[in-house]
Motif scaffolding. Structure first.
Motif: not given
Length: 410
Positions: A328-349
């Protein structure tokens, strides 16, 4: 971000239903860090106590680049001195603890190694009354398969494996693990220098399980690694930072958080989650059974679960936090990083490691060592010939001395 979707809804409902309350009181430790005031942080002051903490390299906010020095903040708050040292793989950490060569109070193994250490009695059950901040860990990461009774560990960070590559040295971006067997990258590939992660990559390529159940499965996948070996520049762990940032290799494999760090230092680098899937790992804080300062070790773990500390660590190292309060309090760039927080498609694999049987573990250890020493070019034969030549020379010198002694008798 997707990992928190269900939890976000739960928290929102709880917030709407709860009556307003007074803000929790905090203690300011540094200009950027405050901790909860309802915990006795000072009970060890004046006792000249030292905690031995053993963590992965580059895996804590250390005060550089205007970051928070987490260890110094803990020492200032508690009066406890921290002897902080690092390891570069689960296997090297395990070997050091198993040998008894050093005594540690806090260690950070990954999930599959946690299961192995629990089974071998290497970890102490935690007293969670000393770690009230463990409640900050999101519910989805409690009672995991590797610690089903939730008795020994507190999650620290999550990471995913993938490919990092230099866009100036790679013409077409890699898309799959199998690209690491492409001869166009010969001599420019950096591979994991630990058996489980390297095995998983070859297993993904082969379409088999990353958790082998038989020695025969191990043998087949290690043969795939052996076929790749002539293309590999080096098997690395933390050395990958200097090599990729410095442009010494075109393509490598590593962990998502470290990829963010490397890309920050060299914008020519890029990251991809291979299409076959990736390994999702949970690194956990635990106390070895041999610790002499268990309560103070639990205080350190509690400190690491403070939201401000979790934020400092996540933003410095780039890894995925298991705490919604931190996200909730992370820097916005990291908060929405596709590397740190990948897409549902990546997570499914994503796949997770499980503990292997002793028989399979032993086979993997043996075959990994054999693979590392294997040389298709025949240098092993050359070495044997040199060894035989040295033996022959030694025998010749002995014969000369005996012959000279015999002549002197006449």
């Amino acid at each position: 971000m997707k990992r928190f979707a269900v939890l976000l809804l739960t928290l929102a409902m709880a917030f709407c239903c709860a009556a307003p309350a007074f803000a929790a009181r905090t203690i300011e430790v540094t200009e950027d860090v405050s901790v909860s005031d309802d915990y006795d942080w000072t009970r060890f002051q004046g006792q000249n106590l030292t905690l031995n903490v053993y963590n992965w390299g580059e895996y804590i906010s250390n005060g550089s680049d205007d970051s928070v020095d987490v260890v110094a903040a803990f020492e200032k708050l508690t009066g406890i001195k921290v002897n902080y040292t690092t390891f570069d793989s689960n296997e090297s950490m395990y070997a050091k603890l198993k040998s008894g060569a050093a005594n540690y109070d806090v260690v950070i193994p990954s999930d599959y190694m946690v299961a192995k250490m629990i089974a071998e009695g290497m970890l102490a059950p935690l007293d969670y009354s000393n770690i009230p901040n463990s409640q900050n860990i999101d519910a989805v990461y409690r009672d995991p398969d590797y610690d089903p009774a939730n008795a020994y560990t507190v999650p620290y960070m999550l990471c995913t494996t993938g490919i990092i590559y230099n866009t100036t040295m790679v013409e077409n971006a890699p898309t799959k693990w199998a690209d690491l067997w492409d001869e166009q990258y010969a001599g420019n590939i950096l591979m994991f220098n630990n058996s489980r992660d390297a095995y998983a990559i070859a297993a993904f390529k082969n379409g088999t399980s990353i958790n082998p159940e038989t020695p025969e499965e191990v043998d087949e996948v290690v043969e795939t690694l052996k076929a790749q070996k002539p293309l590999v520049q080096a098997y690395v762990m933390d050395e990958i930072f200097d090599k990729m940032i410095g442009g010494e290799a075109a393509i490598g494999v590593y962990y998502s958080g470290d990829a963010i760090t490397m890309i920050d230092d060299n914008p020519d680098l890029a990251w991809v989650f291979p299409e076959e899937g990736s390994v999702l790992s949970v690194d956990c804080m635990a106390v070895p059974a041999t610790s002499e300062h268990k309560e103070a070790a639990e205080m350190f773990i509690n400190f690491m679960c403070e939201p401000d500390i979790g934020k400092a660590n996540a933003e410095y190292i780039g890894y995925t936090t298991p705490m919604q309060k931190v996200w909730d309090i992370l820097d916005e760039d990291l908060k929405y990083s596709e590397i740190a927080y990948p897409s549902e498609e990546v997570e499914a694999k994503e796949k997770v490691f499980t503990a292997l049987s002793d028989e399979v573990n032993n086979e993997l250890d043996v075959k990994w060592s054999e693979m590392k020493s294997y040389d298709e070019g025949g240098s092993g034969v050359v070495f044997l010939m040199l060894l035989l030549a040295m033996v022959a020379l030694a025998c010749f010198n002995i014969w000369r001395k005996l012959r000279k002694k015999t002549r002197n008798q006449y």
